[in-house]
Design a protein around this motif. Sequence first.
Motif, PDB file in Angstrom:
ATOM      1  N   ALA A   1       0.839  -1.206   0.000  1.00  0.00           N
ATOM      2  CA  ALA A   1       0.000   0.000   0.000  1.00  0.00           C
ATOM      3  C   ALA A   1       0.868   1.248   0.000  1.00  0.00           C
ATOM      4  CB  ALA A   1      -0.912   0.006   1.222  1.00  0.00           C
ATOM      5  N   PRO A   2       0.502   2.255  -0.800  1.00  0.00           N
ATOM      6  CA  PRO A   2       1.314   3.479  -0.855  1.00  0.00           C
ATOM      7  C   PRO A   2       1.208   4.285   0.429  1.00  0.00           C
ATOM      8  CG  PRO A   2      -0.720   3.765  -2.099  1.00  0.00           C
ATOM      9  CD  PRO A   2      -0.673   2.315  -1.686  1.00  0.00           C
ATOM     10  N   VAL A   3       2.161   5.143   0.630  1.00  0.00           N
ATOM     11  CA  VAL A   3       2.170   6.017   1.805  1.00  0.00           C
ATOM     12  C   VAL A   3       1.132   7.114   1.638  1.00  0.00           C
ATOM     13  CG1 VAL A   3       3.552   7.602   3.194  1.00  0.00           C
ATOM     14  CG2 VAL A   3       4.616   5.555   2.198  1.00  0.00           C
ATOM     15  N   ASP A   4       0.345   7.351   2.666  1.00  0.00           N
ATOM     16  CA  ASP A   4      -0.638   8.430   2.685  1.00  0.00           C
ATOM     17  C   ASP A   4       0.044   9.692   3.214  1.00  0.00           C
ATOM     18  OD1 ASP A   4      -2.808  10.212   3.686  1.00  0.00           O
ATOM     19  OD2 ASP A   4      -4.084   8.530   3.114  1.00  0.00           O
ATOM     20  N   PRO A   5      -0.140  10.857   2.560  1.00  0.00           N
ATOM     21  CA  PRO A   5       0.470  12.104   3.072  1.00  0.00           C
ATOM     22  C   PRO A   5       0.059  12.431   4.498  1.00  0.00           C
ATOM     23  CG  PRO A   5      -0.351  12.423   0.841  1.00  0.00           C
ATOM     24  CD  PRO A   5      -0.860  11.080   1.298  1.00  0.00           C
ATOM     25  N   GLY A   6      -1.092  11.898   4.928  1.00  0.00           N
ATOM     26  CA  GLY A   6      -1.555  12.136   6.291  1.00  0.00           C
ATOM     27  C   GLY A   6      -1.328  10.949   7.199  1.00  0.00           C
ATOM     28  N   ALA A   7      -0.317  10.139   6.886  1.00  0.00           N
ATOM     29  CA  ALA A   7      -0.051   8.933   7.665  1.00  0.00           C
ATOM     30  C   ALA A   7       0.257   9.261   9.121  1.00  0.00           C
ATOM     31  CB  ALA A   7       1.117   8.167   7.042  1.00  0.00           C
ATOM     32  N   HIS A   8      -0.272   8.423  10.014  1.00  0.00           N
ATOM     33  CA  HIS A   8       0.000   8.573  11.442  1.00  0.00           C
ATOM     34  C   HIS A   8       1.283   7.840  11.818  1.00  0.00           C
ATOM     35  CE1 HIS A   8      -4.370   9.404  11.286  1.00  0.00           C
ATOM     36  NE2 HIS A   8      -4.100  10.217  12.292  1.00  0.00           N
ATOM     37  N   PHE A   9       2.026   8.460  12.711  1.00  0.00           N
ATOM     38  CA  PHE A   9       3.307   7.941  13.194  1.00  0.00           C
ATOM     39  C   PHE A   9       3.345   8.025  14.704  1.00  0.00           C
ATOM     40  CE2 PHE A   9       5.358   7.460   9.276  1.00  0.00           C
ATOM     41  CZ  PHE A   9       6.700   7.186   9.420  1.00  0.00           C
ATOM     42  N   ARG A  10       4.091   7.116  15.322  1.00  0.00           N
ATOM     43  CA  ARG A  10       4.515   7.357  16.699  1.00  0.00           C
ATOM     44  C   ARG A  10       5.645   8.374  16.601  1.00  0.00           C
ATOM     45  NH1 ARG A  10       2.095   3.537  19.876  1.00  0.00           N
ATOM     46  NH2 ARG A  10       1.649   1.507  18.905  1.00  0.00           N
ATOM     47  N   ILE A  11       5.420   9.574  17.109  1.00  0.00           N
ATOM     48  CA  ILE A  11       6.386  10.646  16.883  1.00  0.00           C
ATOM     49  C   ILE A  11       7.539  10.621  17.872  1.00  0.00           C
ATOM     50  CG2 ILE A  11       4.607  12.072  15.827  1.00  0.00           C
ATOM     51  CD1 ILE A  11       4.711  13.834  18.385  1.00  0.00           C
ATOM     52  N   ALA A  12       7.538   9.624  18.772  1.00  0.00           N
ATOM     53  CA  ALA A  12       8.670   9.435  19.677  1.00  0.00           C
ATOM     54  C   ALA A  12       8.941  10.711  20.468  1.00  0.00           C
ATOM     55  CB  ALA A  12       9.895   8.968  18.901  1.00  0.00           C
ATOM     56  N   SER A  13      10.189  11.163  20.518  1.00  0.00           N
ATOM     57  CA  SER A  13      10.543  12.294  21.376  1.00  0.00           C
ATOM     58  C   SER A  13      10.073  13.645  20.856  1.00  0.00           C
ATOM     59  CB  SER A  13      12.050  12.325  21.606  1.00  0.00           C
ATOM     60  OG  SER A  13      12.402  11.366  22.568  1.00  0.00           O
ATOM     61  N   LEU A  14       9.463  13.671  19.680  1.00  0.00           N
ATOM     62  CA  LEU A  14       8.780  14.895  19.277  1.00  0.00           C
ATOM     63  C   LEU A  14       7.618  15.181  20.229  1.00  0.00           C
ATOM     64  CD1 LEU A  14      10.505  14.397  16.732  1.00  0.00           C
ATOM     65  CD2 LEU A  14       8.552  15.124  15.350  1.00  0.00           C
ATOM     66  N   SER A  15       7.301  14.191  21.078  1.00  0.00           N
ATOM     67  CA  SER A  15       6.277  14.368  22.118  1.00  0.00           C
ATOM     68  C   SER A  15       6.737  15.337  23.202  1.00  0.00           C
ATOM     69  CB  SER A  15       5.964  13.022  22.782  1.00  0.00           C
ATOM     70  OG  SER A  15       5.593  12.029  21.852  1.00  0.00           O
ATOM     71  N   LYS A  16       8.029  15.421  23.439  1.00  0.00           N
ATOM     72  CA  LYS A  16       8.530  16.184  24.592  1.00  0.00           C
ATOM     73  C   LYS A  16       8.141  17.660  24.571  1.00  0.00           C
ATOM     74  CE  LYS A  16      12.383  13.164  25.935  1.00  0.00           C
ATOM     75  NZ  LYS A  16      12.108  12.000  25.078  1.00  0.00           N
ATOM     76  N   PRO A  17       8.232  18.372  23.446  1.00  0.00           N
ATOM     77  CA  PRO A  17       7.803  19.774  23.472  1.00  0.00           C
ATOM     78  C   PRO A  17       6.319  19.952  23.799  1.00  0.00           C
ATOM     79  CG  PRO A  17       9.278  19.401  21.625  1.00  0.00           C
ATOM     80  CD  PRO A  17       8.957  18.048  22.199  1.00  0.00           C
ATOM     81  N   PHE A  18       5.466  18.963  23.492  1.00  0.00           N
ATOM     82  CA  PHE A  18       4.060  19.032  23.889  1.00  0.00           C
ATOM     83  C   PHE A  18       3.954  19.036  25.412  1.00  0.00           C
ATOM     84  CE2 PHE A  18       3.610  17.646  19.550  1.00  0.00           C
ATOM     85  CZ  PHE A  18       2.329  18.001  19.145  1.00  0.00           C
ATOM     86  N   VAL A  19       4.712  18.155  26.057  1.00  0.00           N
ATOM     87  CA  VAL A  19       4.689  18.068  27.514  1.00  0.00           C
ATOM     88  C   VAL A  19       5.303  19.323  28.135  1.00  0.00           C
ATOM     89  CG1 VAL A  19       5.574  16.779  29.497  1.00  0.00           C
ATOM     90  CG2 VAL A  19       4.699  15.554  27.494  1.00  0.00           C
ATOM     91  N   ALA A  20       6.404  19.790  27.544  1.00  0.00           N
ATOM     92  CA  ALA A  20       7.052  20.999  28.062  1.00  0.00           C
ATOM     93  C   ALA A  20       6.114  22.195  27.986  1.00  0.00           C
ATOM     94  CB  ALA A  20       8.336  21.278  27.284  1.00  0.00           C
TER      95      ALA A  20
END
Length: 426
Positions: free
Chosen positions: A105-124
């Motif tokens: 299946a091709p990649v969707d431009p709106g594909a969901h990812f586990r963003i890993a440590s990109l989560s940290k600025p949300f918490v900060a």
Amino acid sequence: MEKKRWAALAGIAVAATATLVAVQATRSSGLDDAGGDTRPVSIAATPTEEPPRITSVERVTLQRSLNEVIEEGSSGAVAELIVTGPGGSDTWNGVAGVADRTTGAPVDPGAHFRIASLSKPFVAATLLQLVGEGRADLDDTLEDLLPGVVDGGEEITLRMLLSHTSGLFSYNRDMPAVVDDPDRIWRPEELVAVANTHGPVFAPGTDVAYSNTNYVVAAMVIEEITGRPYAEAVTERIIEPLELTGTSIPAGSAMPEPVMHAYLALSPYAGAEAQPSDITEFDPSRWYGTAQVVSTVSDINRFWQALLGGEVLEAPMLDEMLSVQATSDDGYGFALGPRSYTLSCGVEVWTHSGNIPGYRNWTVHSEDRHFTLFQARYQANPDPPAWAAIETAMCPAAADAPEEPAPTPTDFPSEDVTDTGRGADG
């Protein structure tokens, strides 16, 4: 690094435009305040500035750089570049590879990812909102806020947590591999306990070292202050107000659709050649507060534009967030969540990267360029082609060069991504 208050310039421009419109409206009536005729006076209309444009050459170069990410060991990749200016913005969104190696299946431009440590600025950002409301102080110690939870907590402040200057051991470096028990649910207290068994890696406030333990504890502080799960606070304060409809903090293993499948290079049996093994679904609680967010490239760019543009934090707290506390040997300036860095072309950016089993993610932001890249990787070091794509996106002059050499693994700062079973960055 000089703190970037890019939104201030935009605010001045808006205010000036509003003033001009008001003056023109008054004079267009033909009367002054005393009833005199002012019609001989005329003001020429201010020409509208053209929005920026991502050139066709740059678009081709961006796509080629994303294709290289696949050729160098990722099964799929998705990226988005937004270029902004006084007249508007322009966007490039690219995909490469496949979303599912089994179905093709091709990649969707709106594909969901586990963003890993990109989560940290949300918490900060969530914790800094609470500080801005007077519900805590950046110089409060962990012993004040979470008595008895962190060994040596009387010497560690919230500021040290958010800037990775606490000295806390990163608990994930002494954890069983995800593949050993993917559905295992971890409590944050268990993760902190792992860090406590190792003791500090340096005295608090004397050095800088990336540690996932910092943000587990930051999430616990949010819960102590609000009396609610940290995920609810992040959702209500950040995700919902910014209308990040593709962003969530799932409590279980399932991923929302469309999803980019993640893979690890694992040997099916002793002595066999490693093969890509699907690791898309696993319980994320082992990265409590530090790497649990699921999102899309568009939502991440939206979040960072809003954050740096002053939509998320009041000015004093944004100043605090963008205050670099320490600089690592590889050139990262650690602020309270975001990290500063200077690219090879001299462009100063705010950035964060993420590494979690099967996924490697990057988000990089300058005054007028916002770039986010997700890659579903399974090779030991996926960074060289990703970093080449970052330089291509953020250094537009280089995009016109027909033969730009890709950097080698020693040409850029890189976190440890070789331990694919544990995810050293988180």
